[in-house]
Design a protein around this motif. Structure first.
Motif, PDB file in Angstrom:
ATOM      1  N   LEU A 153       4.054 -12.945 -52.208  1.00 55.94           N
ATOM      2  CA  LEU A 153       4.803 -13.698 -53.098  1.00 55.94           C
ATOM      3  C   LEU A 153       3.877 -13.908 -54.363  1.00 55.94           C
ATOM      4  O   LEU A 153       4.231 -14.148 -55.498  1.00 55.94           O
ATOM      5  N   GLY A 154       2.619 -14.552 -53.982  1.00 53.35           N
ATOM      6  CA  GLY A 154       1.840 -15.248 -54.773  1.00 53.35           C
ATOM      7  C   GLY A 154       1.336 -14.158 -55.743  1.00 53.35           C
ATOM      8  O   GLY A 154       1.273 -14.336 -57.200  1.00 53.35           O
ATOM      9  N   ASN A 155       1.094 -12.976 -55.198  1.00 50.96           N
ATOM     10  CA  ASN A 155       0.459 -11.856 -56.193  1.00 50.96           C
ATOM     11  C   ASN A 155       1.632 -11.575 -57.087  1.00 50.96           C
ATOM     12  O   ASN A 155       1.400 -10.979 -58.042  1.00 50.96           O
ATOM     13  N   TYR A 156       3.008 -11.198 -56.490  1.00 56.38           N
ATOM     14  CA  TYR A 156       4.036 -11.062 -57.302  1.00 56.38           C
ATOM     15  C   TYR A 156       4.217 -11.856 -58.505  1.00 56.38           C
ATOM     16  O   TYR A 156       4.737 -11.677 -59.641  1.00 56.38           O
ATOM     17  N   MET A 157       4.320 -13.334 -58.185  1.00 57.30           N
ATOM     18  CA  MET A 157       4.190 -14.246 -59.347  1.00 57.30           C
ATOM     19  C   MET A 157       3.327 -14.109 -60.326  1.00 57.30           C
ATOM     20  O   MET A 157       3.432 -14.114 -61.478  1.00 57.30           O
ATOM     21  N   ILE A 168      21.141 -14.799 -55.432  1.00 53.70           N
ATOM     22  CA  ILE A 168      22.079 -14.914 -54.101  1.00 53.70           C
ATOM     23  C   ILE A 168      22.182 -13.637 -53.235  1.00 53.70           C
ATOM     24  O   ILE A 168      21.380 -12.653 -53.324  1.00 53.70           O
ATOM     25  N   ASN A 169      22.869 -13.946 -52.025  1.00 60.58           N
ATOM     26  CA  ASN A 169      22.891 -12.839 -51.338  1.00 60.58           C
ATOM     27  C   ASN A 169      24.140 -11.915 -51.643  1.00 60.58           C
ATOM     28  O   ASN A 169      25.140 -12.434 -52.002  1.00 60.58           O
ATOM     29  N   ALA A 170      24.046 -10.754 -51.949  1.00 57.75           N
ATOM     30  CA  ALA A 170      24.998  -9.880 -52.443  1.00 57.75           C
ATOM     31  C   ALA A 170      26.263  -9.796 -51.641  1.00 57.75           C
ATOM     32  O   ALA A 170      27.493  -9.557 -52.184  1.00 57.75           O
ATOM     33  N   TYR A 171      25.947  -9.998 -50.345  1.00 54.27           N
ATOM     34  CA  TYR A 171      27.444 -10.100 -49.599  1.00 54.27           C
ATOM     35  C   TYR A 171      28.111 -11.373 -49.257  1.00 54.27           C
ATOM     36  O   TYR A 171      29.313 -11.656 -49.420  1.00 54.27           O
ATOM     37  N   THR A 172      27.369 -12.436 -49.059  1.00 52.84           N
ATOM     38  CA  THR A 172      27.819 -13.686 -48.846  1.00 52.84           C
ATOM     39  C   THR A 172      27.890 -14.507 -49.861  1.00 52.84           C
ATOM     40  O   THR A 172      28.663 -15.506 -49.894  1.00 52.84           O
ATOM     41  N   LYS A 173      27.063 -14.175 -51.082  1.00 51.41           N
ATOM     42  CA  LYS A 173      27.192 -15.026 -52.284  1.00 51.41           C
ATOM     43  C   LYS A 173      26.355 -16.209 -52.051  1.00 51.41           C
ATOM     44  O   LYS A 173      26.815 -17.120 -52.976  1.00 51.41           O
ATOM     45  N   LYS A 174      25.897 -16.423 -51.102  1.00 46.72           N
ATOM     46  CA  LYS A 174      24.990 -18.019 -50.888  1.00 46.72           C
ATOM     47  C   LYS A 174      23.828 -17.750 -51.685  1.00 46.72           C
ATOM     48  O   LYS A 174      23.104 -16.704 -51.467  1.00 46.72           O
ATOM     49  N   PRO A 175      23.318 -18.854 -52.126  1.00 47.18           N
ATOM     50  CA  PRO A 175      22.117 -18.755 -52.927  1.00 47.18           C
ATOM     51  C   PRO A 175      20.833 -18.793 -51.893  1.00 47.18           C
ATOM     52  O   PRO A 175      20.828 -19.546 -50.585  1.00 47.18           O
ATOM     53  N   GLY A 213      11.398  -5.649 -50.844  1.00 46.63           N
ATOM     54  CA  GLY A 213      10.386  -6.432 -50.138  1.00 46.63           C
ATOM     55  C   GLY A 213      10.168  -7.944 -50.434  1.00 46.63           C
ATOM     56  O   GLY A 213      10.220  -8.417 -49.563  1.00 46.63           O
ATOM     57  N   ILE A 214      10.218  -8.076 -51.819  1.00 48.44           N
ATOM     58  CA  ILE A 214      10.221  -9.430 -52.111  1.00 48.44           C
ATOM     59  C   ILE A 214      11.426 -10.194 -51.573  1.00 48.44           C
ATOM     60  O   ILE A 214      11.386 -11.408 -51.068  1.00 48.44           O
ATOM     61  N   LEU A 215      12.657  -9.637 -51.924  1.00 49.13           N
ATOM     62  CA  LEU A 215      14.146 -10.158 -51.314  1.00 49.13           C
ATOM     63  C   LEU A 215      13.822 -10.431 -49.824  1.00 49.13           C
ATOM     64  O   LEU A 215      14.530 -11.647 -49.369  1.00 49.13           O
ATOM     65  N   SER A 216      13.427  -9.497 -48.977  1.00 51.37           N
ATOM     66  CA  SER A 216      13.372  -9.774 -47.581  1.00 51.37           C
ATOM     67  C   SER A 216      12.674 -11.066 -47.187  1.00 51.37           C
ATOM     68  O   SER A 216      13.003 -11.682 -46.064  1.00 51.37           O
TER      69      SER A 216
END
Length: 609
Positions: free
Chosen positions: A107-111, A198-205, A89-92
């Motif tokens: 995101l604030g609550n997660y942090m 990073i993105n697991a497929y594209t390796k982009k940050p 969920g956070i990753l999306s």
């Protein structure tokens, strides 16, 4: 006049004895004093080196333990910052180019939850690269803050983290990392860790998780280091970047080249006009370098104090040693004099006289060995006498049993009867058996092979079977591996004859008799078992008591053969042989001879076999 000369002689001896004691005390005492003085001088010159070596080694161990713990702590932090990657969920939300109010709250609550999951965080934030948004929760504000920032990817810390194999990097909280002793507060910020998501497929940050840790971990480390006011220590990375200093002076301390395999470092360094012992340790991953400087002046003060105490102890030891030497010399010479007098009495020929085992250890050992020697001499004389007498008595008993007129009469009567009923072949076997046994009985031997003794028993049982027919049943087991082992003559026969006498002649039921001769773990086992009427418990106990008494060979009474056999076994083998009897009246009776063979006896039997 004679009394006067005797007193004068005793006085002279006493004076001479006392003079020798004084000489011994002077020589030994002087030697001890010289040794103690040399020890003091040696200790004085070596104490500084010993204290330095111990200080370096103990602090090396402490620094190694710190580095191991600190490495574990950093690895735990890295895994902690990776938790964002594990929450789908956070990753999306992070991957989304646009972020709304609900996403910001999420995101604030997660942090906030991540912050309160640990006790050592100063603040934690996430930098989202796709929408240039940073969400942060700090200890100072206790609130979630949202801000926008650009060009994060140009920051040095981002480039370092993105190029790292694990997409993370660690940096000090501030460059002037000097924390005086009064500022060791657990809430003070210490270091920052950056984790690139990073993105697991594209390796982009996609985002960067940033966490700032406080000084709580360093407080426990400083406590483990055993910090004192004269010691300086510094934590830096492999490039020399300082992360922690407990003194501003350490900012210009050079970094010593180290490796994890061979740590080469100077024993002492001059720093700001003071001499220090430099102790360093490089972590296993080669990233963290810990340096500690120990003041030589402090160690020297400890050395002087230790030297003074040791000198006092050595002087006290010198006085005590000389006193103890004087007492010991007097004690030893008195014991030797008494020992000499007792040995004179023993030297008159009385082997029963023993020495009193008192005095020093050496004197007791001398008396003990002398007593053992005269005891062995006395036992050897007695053993030779008893053995010679026992052999003659045993031979007479065996011959008396074999040429018993009643036995010969019964055997000849059976042979005559068989002459009428059977042919010459069976009569021939019985005559041959009788002749062989008579020759064996008259044979001049003390020890015989097992094979001859077993053949003698077979001949004996052949004649008995002719007399008792079906009333006697036998089973003999004796392998070739025991055939050459030497045993006392008539040893097996005594067991067989005892079984026949008390199991066959006193009962009309059929007697089943088993003879086994075998080797078991280096011991020769001879057992005779029958199903006769057995031995009453009181009689069995009396036989065992008589055998255990160790009396010499007897010529009358009950169970003479067993008692004489037990005595002969003790004479020939000592404690290596035993005779055991077990009986259940009306069910089973067993007699067992056990002989523990020596290596020589076992080897001889195997070679001849």
């Amino acid at each position: 006049m004679k009394l006067f000369h005797a007193k004068k002689l005793r006085s002279g001896l006493k004076t001479l004895f006392s003079h020798i004691s004084v000489q011994i005390i002077m020589i030994v005492g002087t030697t001890v004093v010289l040794v103690l003085l040399c020890t003091v001088m040696f200790f004085y010159h070596s104490t500084v080196k010993i204290i330095r070596t111990n200080a370096v080694r103990s602090n090396e161990i402490i620094l190694e333990q710190f580095n191991n713990g600190f490495e574990t702590y950093i690895a735990e932090l890295k895994n902690f910052t990776l938790n964002v990657r594990m929450d789908s969920g956070i990753l999306s939300i992070i991957e989304s180019p646009d972020i709304g109010y609900i996403e910001q709250e999420t995101l604030g609550n997660y942090m906030k939850a991540m912050f309160y999951s640990r006790h050592d965080l100063y603040d934690i934030s996430v930098h989202m690269l796709r929408n240039d948004t940073m969400i942060r929760f700090s200890r100072d504000t206790k609130k979630v803050s949202v801000s926008h920032e650009t060009n994060i990817e140009q920051e040095d810390w981002f480039l370092a983290a993105a190029s790292s194999p694990d997409y993370s990097c660690i940096a000090p909280y501030r460059p002037d990392v000097c924390y005086p002793e009064e500022s060791f507060a657990s809430s003070a910020p210490f270091l920052r860790i950056y984790r690139v998501i990073i993105n697991a497929y594209t390796k982009k940050p996609l985002a960067v998780v940033e966490a700032t840790c406080d000084m709580s971990i360093m407080n426990s480390i400083i406590k483990d280091l055993g910090q004192d006011k004269s010691s300086l220590f510094r934590l830096s990375d492999q490039d020399g970047t300082p992360y922690f200093l407990n003194s501003p002076q350490l900012t210009d301390l050079p970094v010593f080249p180290l490796s994890t395999e061979d740590t080469a470092k100077p024993e002492s360094v001059m720093f700001h006009n003071d001499e220090y012992l430099c102790v360093t340790h490089l972590s296993k991953d080669g990233h963290w370098l810990l340096t500690k400087l120990i003041s030589v002046d402090t160690l020297t003060a400890q050395n002087i104090s230790s030297r003074n105490i040791s000198l006092l102890v050595l002087i006290t030891a010198t006085v005590i040693s000389i006193t103890a030497i004087a007492f010991l010399v007097h004690f030893l010479t008195r014991s030797l004099k008494r020992l000499s007098s007792q040995m004179d009495q023993a030297g008159k020929g009385d082997l029963k006289t023993t020495l009193e085992e008192t005095g020093s250890y050496e004197t007791r050992m001398l008396a003990h060995r002398y007593n053992a020697m005269i005891q062995q001499i006395d036992e050897l004389i007695q053993k030779n006498y008893v053995m010679a007498l026992g052999e003659k008595t045993a031979k007479l008993q065996a011959l008396e049993s074999q040429v018993n007129p009643h036995f010969l009469y019964n055997s000849l009567q059976v042979i005559s009867s068989r002459t009428i009923v059977t042919g010459d072949r069976e009569i021939y076997k019985m005559i041959e058996a009788l002749a062989a046994n008579l020759r064996y009985a008259f044979k001049e031997s003390v020890l015989v092979p097992v094979s001859l003794e077993v053949q003698y028993v077979r001949n004996y049982l052949l004649l008995l079977k002719a007399r008792f027919e079906d009333r006697l049943s036998t089973d003999i087991e004796a392998g070739d591996d025991v055939s050459r082992i030497m045993i006392p003559k008539l040893a097996i026969f005594t067991l067989i004859e005892n079984s026949v006498s008390h199991g066959l002649e006193t009962s009309m039921k059929q007697l089943r008799m088993e003879l086994k001769v075998q080797l078991d773990q280096g011991s020769l086992i001879i057992s005779v078992t029958d199903n006769g009427p057995g031995i009453p418990p009181d009689t069995l106990e009396r036989i065992i008591t008589d055998c255990s008494a160790g009396d010499m060979l007897v010529s009358n009474g009950e169970h003479i053969g067993l008692r004489n056999l037990n005595t002969r076994l003790k004479i020939y083998y000592g404690d290596r042989a035993s005779l055991r009897l077990r009986s259940s009246p009306g069910i089973r009776t067993e007699a067992v001879i056990t002989i523990h063979l020596t290596d020589e006896e076992t080897t001889d039997a195997c070679i001849t076999h």
